[in-house]
Design a protein around this motif. Structure first.
Motif, PDB file in Angstrom:
ATOM      1  N   UNK A  65       8.618  36.076 -19.798  1.00  0.00           N
ATOM      2  CA  UNK A  65       8.505  37.443 -19.281  1.00  0.00           C
ATOM      3  C   UNK A  65       7.761  38.341 -20.256  1.00  0.00           C
ATOM      4  N   UNK A  66       8.169  38.241 -21.508  1.00  0.00           N
ATOM      5  CA  UNK A  66       7.553  39.052 -22.554  1.00  0.00           C
ATOM      6  C   UNK A  66       6.076  38.710 -22.687  1.00  0.00           C
ATOM      7  N   UNK A  67       5.805  37.401 -22.578  1.00  0.00           N
ATOM      8  CA  UNK A  67       4.438  36.911 -22.707  1.00  0.00           C
ATOM      9  C   UNK A  67       3.560  37.484 -21.608  1.00  0.00           C
ATOM     10  N   UNK A  68       4.074  37.441 -20.371  1.00  0.00           N
ATOM     11  CA  UNK A  68       3.302  37.986 -19.247  1.00  0.00           C
ATOM     12  C   UNK A  68       2.977  39.446 -19.491  1.00  0.00           C
ATOM     13  N   UNK A  69       3.997  40.206 -19.939  1.00  0.00           N
ATOM     14  CA  UNK A  69       3.748  41.639 -20.061  1.00  0.00           C
ATOM     15  C   UNK A  69       2.840  41.951 -21.247  1.00  0.00           C
ATOM     16  N   UNK A  70       3.074  41.258 -22.382  1.00  0.00           N
ATOM     17  CA  UNK A  70       2.230  41.520 -23.558  1.00  0.00           C
ATOM     18  C   UNK A  70       0.777  41.157 -23.277  1.00  0.00           C
ATOM     19  N   UNK A  71       0.574  39.912 -22.805  1.00  0.00           N
ATOM     20  CA  UNK A  71      -0.789  39.449 -22.574  1.00  0.00           C
ATOM     21  C   UNK A  71      -1.459  40.292 -21.506  1.00  0.00           C
ATOM     22  N   UNK A  72      -0.738  40.530 -20.413  1.00  0.00           N
ATOM     23  CA  UNK A  72      -1.314  41.305 -19.318  1.00  0.00           C
ATOM     24  C   UNK A  72      -1.694  42.699 -19.758  1.00  0.00           C
ATOM     25  N   UNK A  73      -0.792  43.349 -20.525  1.00  0.00           N
ATOM     26  CA  UNK A  73      -1.082  44.709 -20.975  1.00  0.00           C
ATOM     27  C   UNK A  73      -2.300  44.717 -21.893  1.00  0.00           C
TER      28      UNK A  73
END
Lengths: 509, 251
Positions: A65-73
């Protein structure tokens, strides 16, 4: 003065009327809520005690979840910084490409991450890649818009000076404009990062990876003790991200210099970001039906006119009206509740322990994803638009309280102190000094929230809380692209209209 | 007649930094007195103690025969009502009109509910309007303060302070944020109002020339201690004592 007073009264009256109509339309009934308030605790009670042994199995989904948000942002913001100058009137002289780009951004902006993620799963297959793609697109759309607005209001003297010395436009942009807008850009990125962590926690609902998958599974199996564990761990993650972003914000404002630990933290954040980027699992095309993306686009070009023209409660107009009403009523209720909470949560007006307590409450409220609030509230008021309104209200409270508190904490307190030295009592100071000073910030926070809520209200349908979400997701899951396209176009049109209206409201006052 | 009597006033921040030590002086009714001294001498602290924004660590403040220094809550507010303060940075609510800002000064006399609703009486409105006329802003009554110039803002602040018909008007560097010409105009206005109304004014300034020109008496502060109390004519000698070395460095 007469004219201003009348204008104000008229605007206020019209907004009140609009609110009443919307509340009536969505079946808001506070007596019903009050009589069934006991059920509010139902799910919470079943979550206690949380099952701690479940925690180890959460680590990977939480990371994802964190990865999706960090990378996406990060990706989305980087893209936005590149595209924004092309959309701003003072840097890009050609109007046609500018308007095409702006329309495209505005269109992308109309979709909630959940819908973007659902569309992405059809192309990239199930998994975190689809989620990351959705977060990237969402961040890109929002950031581009915020950035080009920043560029348009930034002083361009330095840029013109460089240009007159023969520096190329891209180089001048990087050297002279980016430093000007850097601070506000970073603030926006941090805001989006926080929002994206919350969003990505529910993307699993449509199979786009992360902790949402587990959340959905445990809720449908009625394993509430495990749901409790998930929510608590989410609270911890949101708390961490907020602490990080608060710390970064003080750095950006220049209030504080990084200490030794701080200097180590910045590379650590960079490493985390890179780790997130490279450990991302690739897209899974094995189940992708060929030409899906093309068919989606053709659905947008060939709308289902029958749906548009239908006049009953399953028609496009009705659904949009319901979604808009849910967002409007929810935002208004949320704003009314948030203001006193924000005043209590500000360390400037209240003793520190009280302020911390109220800040903790608002943090807890906003760490619970929208859909979970929907599920909790549906026990109280049953399926329908009223539950949607309550959900929107609760989510708005969480986020608006934070915005309001920040506005209070950055306020110029000198007039307040001046009135205090004249012997004006605190409540009068609040009314005649604090509120007028806060008004612009409050108004823009509420309008921004309304804009976000319009989109969020369109995913509530997934848990049965009314709005346009249910038919949209139904159509997408049945590959009925022309119907889905129609709904998307309708959503975009509504957000566009509201956007125009709110920018007008902002300008008038 | 004495308007203000300050005896052995001192202020220490966090038990460490001494901002004021053993300051004593009196102000007579109808006097225009300036406190001068370099920045950091304790001028602003003195004013903040006098208007009750800060609590003193020792000493006594008697305002019109009422002891002020230990007062709290309602009692403190009662004394504060007889004071007007104007500030270097104006301290106005920027996105309200000049009229609204002046009317704010009527709030201490109003009941809770009326004050909350902002239901000012006709007399209060008339008083506020005539004060704005008095400071030369008759045309700007309904303008938002943020659209006014610095000098106009200070005029609004003066009107707001006068709205309390204060027994003592405190002015904290009222012209430091303004250009020389505007600053002089503001001081002329202040002096003229002070003369005609018989007002008692205590002003902070680091501009010796202006203070000498406009005041009846000067108080000199350095490092929190009062080192001069006398007529402005003797100011030339005082310049060296108050400013010390810094006078030679072009201050």
């Amino acid at each position: 003065m007469r004219r201003r007073t009348w204008q104000r009264l008229l605007t206020g009256g019209m907004l009140l009327l609009l609110f009443c109509l919307a509340a009536r339309f969505t079946g808001v009934s506070l007596p019903r809520f009050w009589s069934r308030r006991a059920h509010l605790g139902d799910i919470f009670a079943r979550m206690c005690p949380p099952e701690w042994s479940f925690l180890p199995r959460l680590v990977w989904p939480l990371w994802s979840t964190l990865q999706m948000s960090l990378t996406g942002t990060a990706l989305g913001s980087a893209l936005a910084l590149g595209v924004a100058p092309l959309c701003s009137a003072n840097l890009c002289p050609a109007p046609l490409p500018r308007w095409i780009l702006r329309c495209f951004i505005q269109f992308l902006r109309s979709f909630p991450t959940l819908i973007l993620a659902l569309a992405a799963t059809f192309v990239f297959g199930l998994g975190a890649f689809a989620g990351t793609a959705a977060i990237t697109v969402y961040t890109f759309a929002i950031m581009t818009r915020l950035t080009y607005e920043d560029i348009e209001s930034a002083p361009l003297g330095a840029c013109h000076a460089l240009r007159s010395m023969g520096v190329s436009l891209p180089a001048a942009y990087v050297q002279a404009v980016v430093p000007e807008i850097g601070g506000s850009c970073l603030t926006n990125v941090l805001y989006l990062l926080e929002a994206n962590v919350r969003h990505s926690a529910i993307l699993g609902y449509v199979g786009a990876g992360g902790v949402g998958l587990l959340l959905n599974e445990k809720i449908s199996w009625l394993e509430y003790d495990r749901v409790g564990t998930i929510l608590l761990s989410l609270l911890a993650v949101v708390c961490l991200i907020e602490l990080l972003s608060a710390w970064l914000t003080t750095l950006i404002r220049g209030d504080r210099r990084p200490g030794r630990a701080g200097k180590a933290l910045l590379p650590a954040a960079a490493v985390l970001l890179l780790a997130g980027l490279f450990s991302l699992e690739g897209p899974d095309f094995s189940h992708t039906i060929p030409h899906t993306a093309l068919r989606m686009l053709s659905g947008l070009v060939h709308p289902d006119w029958e749906l548009v023209l239908r006049a009953d409660s399953s028609g496009l107009g009705w659904l949009l009206l319901e979604t808009g009403s849910i967002a409007l009523t929810g935002t208004a209720l949320g704003a009314v509740i948030s203001l006193p909470l924000a005043l209590l949560g500000s360390g400037r007006l209240c003793p520190r322990p009280v302020a911390l307590l109220f800040r903790g409450v608002s943090l807890a409220v906003r760490s619970i994803p929208v859909l979970i609030w929907g599920l909790i509230l549906i026990r109280v008021t049953g399926p329908g638009a009223f539950t949607g309104v309550l959900t929107m209200a609760v989510c708005s409270v969480g986020l608006l309280t934070k915005r309001f508190t920040e506005a209070i904490d950055t306020l110029d307190m000198r007039p307040w102190n001046a009135l205090s030295a004249m012997g004006v009592r605190p409540l009068h100071r609040l009314r005649h000094c604090l509120l007028p000073q806060l008004a612009p910030a409050l108004r823009s926070a509420v309008l921004y929230r309304f804009d976000v809520n319009l989109r969020e209200a369109s995913v509530l349908g997934i848990v049965g809380a009314g709005g346009i979400g249910a038919p949209l997701i139904f159509a997408m899951n049945h590959y009925d692209w022309s119907q889905a396209g129609t709904i998307c176009l309708g959503l975009a049109a509504m957000i566009w209209a509201v956007d125009g209206l709110s920018s007008r409201l902002r300008r008038n006052s | 007649m004495t308007a203000l009597e300050v005896t052995a006033l001192s202020k220490t921040f966090d038990h460490r930094v001494t901002a004021l030590r053993d300051v004593s002086f009196t102000l007579n009714v109808g006097e225009f007195v300036s406190v001068i001294g370099p920045s950091g001498a304790g001028k602003t602290t003195l004013l903040r103690l006098l208007n009750g924004s800060e609590k003193c660590s020792g000493g006594r403040i008697i305002l019109n025969g009422v002891r002020f220094e230990g007062a709290r809550g309602r009692e403190r507010r009662a004394v504060q009502r007889t004071l007007g303060t104007i500030y270097q940075d104006f301290a106005l609510v920027e996105n309200r009109t000049a009229m609204d800002n002046v009317l704010c000064a009527a709030l201490p006399d109003m009941g809770l509910l009326r004050g909350l609703l902002g239901l000012y009486g006709r007399k209060q409105r008339e008083a506020a309007a005539s004060l704005l006329d008095r400071v030369g802003l008759a045309e700007k009554r309904e303008e938002l303060v943020r659209s006014l110039s610095g000098g106009q803002k200070q005029r609004v602040a003066i009107a707001r302070a006068l709205m309390r018909s204060p027994a003592l008007l405190l002015a904290d560097e009222p012209v430091a944020a303004l250009d020389p010409v505007t600053g002089r105009q503001i001081l002329e206005l202040l002096r003229e109002i002070q003369r005609t109304e018989g007002l008692t004014v205590l002003m902070n300034s680091h501009n010796l020339a202006l203070a000498t020109e406009f005041s009846d008496r000067l108080l000199g502060l350095r490092d929190g201690a009062l080192i001069y109390d006398g007529p402005p004519e003797a100011a030339e000698d005082m310049l060296r004592t108050v400013y010390g070395q810094s006078a030679e460095n072009g201050t």
